[in-house]
Design a protein around this motif. Structure first.
Motif, short mmCIF file in Angstrom:
data_model
loop_
_atom_site.label_atom_id
_atom_site.label_comp_id
_atom_site.label_asym_id
_atom_site.label_seq_id
_atom_site.Cartn_x
_atom_site.Cartn_y
_atom_site.Cartn_z
N LYS A 1 0.83 -1.21 0.00
CA LYS A 1 0.00 0.00 0.00
C LYS A 1 0.87 1.25 0.00
CE LYS A 1 -4.07 0.53 1.88
NZ LYS A 1 -5.21 0.66 2.81
N TYR A 2 1.95 1.24 0.77
CA TYR A 2 2.83 2.42 0.81
C TYR A 2 3.44 2.68 -0.56
CZ TYR A 2 6.66 5.54 1.91
OH TYR A 2 7.52 6.61 1.91
N GLN A 3 3.92 1.64 -1.22
CA GLN A 3 4.51 1.80 -2.55
C GLN A 3 3.48 2.28 -3.56
OE1 GLN A 3 6.24 -2.10 -3.22
NE2 GLN A 3 8.24 -1.46 -2.43
N PHE A 4 2.27 1.75 -3.47
CA PHE A 4 1.20 2.15 -4.39
C PHE A 4 0.88 3.63 -4.22
CE2 PHE A 4 -3.25 2.83 -5.47
CZ PHE A 4 -3.36 2.20 -6.71
N ARG A 5 0.73 4.08 -3.00
CA ARG A 5 0.35 5.47 -2.74
C ARG A 5 1.51 6.44 -2.94
NH1 ARG A 5 -3.69 5.06 2.55
NH2 ARG A 5 -5.47 4.23 1.39
N SER A 6 2.73 5.92 -2.98
CA SER A 6 3.89 6.80 -3.17
C SER A 6 4.05 7.25 -4.61
CB SER A 6 5.16 6.07 -2.72
OG SER A 6 5.13 5.78 -1.34
N LYS A 7 3.39 6.57 -5.54
CA LYS A 7 3.50 6.92 -6.96
C LYS A 7 2.49 8.01 -7.30
CE LYS A 7 4.98 2.24 -8.22
NZ LYS A 7 4.66 1.03 -9.01
#
Length: 337
Positions: free
Chosen positions: A166-172
């Protein structure tokens, strides 16, 4: 090393006092400096402190105590480390926007965190206590022990991996506002919650093993079984207090009123189990009555636009969108001329 008898023979009082002192220390920093970055860190590391202290006090250190204490230490350290990393990146915690400057409402959150830490720690606290360690225990490796290790591993991986996904997804930047439907989120809308619940029941399963196999009697037997309160408390917290109730219907309401990827979000909720992992191709075909019961998607989580949406906000958004479309059409016409 001799065991330490501190206040009571189940370590309930000493762990409660340590938890209160630990949380009040961090509360004083957070309130005085209006500093959000230590709140979740204080919660996660408190589990680590209690496990280390009770294990050290026990003076016995059999394999079951070490494994169960290590499990809650690993879980608490990972959780606090991840949440600290995330809050450093985001800057502030929106949960406290209406409490940060108010002493008693802000303190109320920390008191609740005290209760959360102390209660969820109960299986390890009681397993390490003198009234349990005085009994001879079965060697580590019973069926319950193995099942607990397997469940902990699955739960820990599910919680840790989903947090990263989730963190990686929202970081984009290109994913801003979009529905996180990657990785474990394909199978459940809240894999981190499901993993956390599994973790706590696995820790209890290992802790209660001596009682389940008849090695512990009397009050210690009852105390070990009563420690399931920790796993139940966390499950109730996530399902009915601060987890799903704050994310499901409120999140859907916000998306619907703002028009923020509502259609894709609606389709996602129809095909994805709210908590229990399940193949989306099958879940979309599950009858509503089964979703509301077996799959735990209770009516309190479901958003109904006709009942729950603020029609005034929708009309304002539609008016703004209409004005924007008219302005764009005018610009296009002038450019064409």
């Amino acid at each position: 090393m001799a065991e330490v008898h501190a206040l009571d023979d189940y370590y309930l009082a000493i762990t409660l006092l340590i938890t209160i002192a630990y949380q009040l220390f961090f509360f004083s920093i957070a309130f005085s400096l209006k500093f959000d970055k230590l709140t979740d860190f204080a919660g996660g590391t408190n589990f680590v402190v209690l496990a280390i202290i009770t294990l050290a006090f026990s003076g016995h250190h059999n394999a079951r105590q070490i494994v169960d204490s290590l499990f809650i230490i690993i879980w608490g350290a990972r959780l606090s480390g991840f949440l600290l990393f995330r809050i450093i990146k985001t800057g502030k915690d929106d949960r406290f926007d209406d409490k940060r400057d108010k002493f008693f409402p802000f303190l109320g959150f920390w008191v609740f965190q005290m209760l959360w830490v102390w209660t969820v720690s109960l299986p390890v606290t009681i397993l390490n206590s003198p009234n349990v360690t005085k009994f001879r225990q079965p060697s580590f490796g019973t069926g319950r022990d193995i099942a607990g290790v397997i469940l902990f591993t699955l739960g820990f991986l599910m919680e840790a991996v989903s947090d990263i996904q989730k963190y990686q997804f929202r970081s984009k930047p290109e994913n801003k506002g979009k529905v996180c439907d990657v990785g474990l989120f394909v199978w459940t809308r809240h894999p981190n919650y499901f993993g956390e619940i599994i973790i706590q029941f696995s820790i209890f399963m290992i802790a209660v093993s001596p009682a389940a196999y008849g090695y512990v009697h009397g009050g210690a037997y009852s105390a070990l079984y009563a420690s399931i309160l920790g796993a139940f408390f966390l499950t109730i917290l996530l399902m009915f207090v601060s987890g799903l109730p704050l994310q499901e219907r409120p999140g859907a309401k916000k998306r619907y009123e703002s028009g923020n990827h509502w259609e894709s979000f609606s389709k996602y909720t129809q095909r994805t189990s709210i908590l229990i992992p399940f193949p989306p191709q099958l879940y979309v075909r599950v009858p509503t009555i089964l979703k509301r019961t077996i799959f735990l998607e209770f009516p309190m989580y479901v958003f109904d636009p006709a009942k729950h949406a603020d029609q005034g906000k929708i009309q304002d958004r539609q008016a703004e969108e209409g004005a924007a479309d008219s302005s764009q059409q005018t610009q296009d016409g002038q450019a064409h001329q």
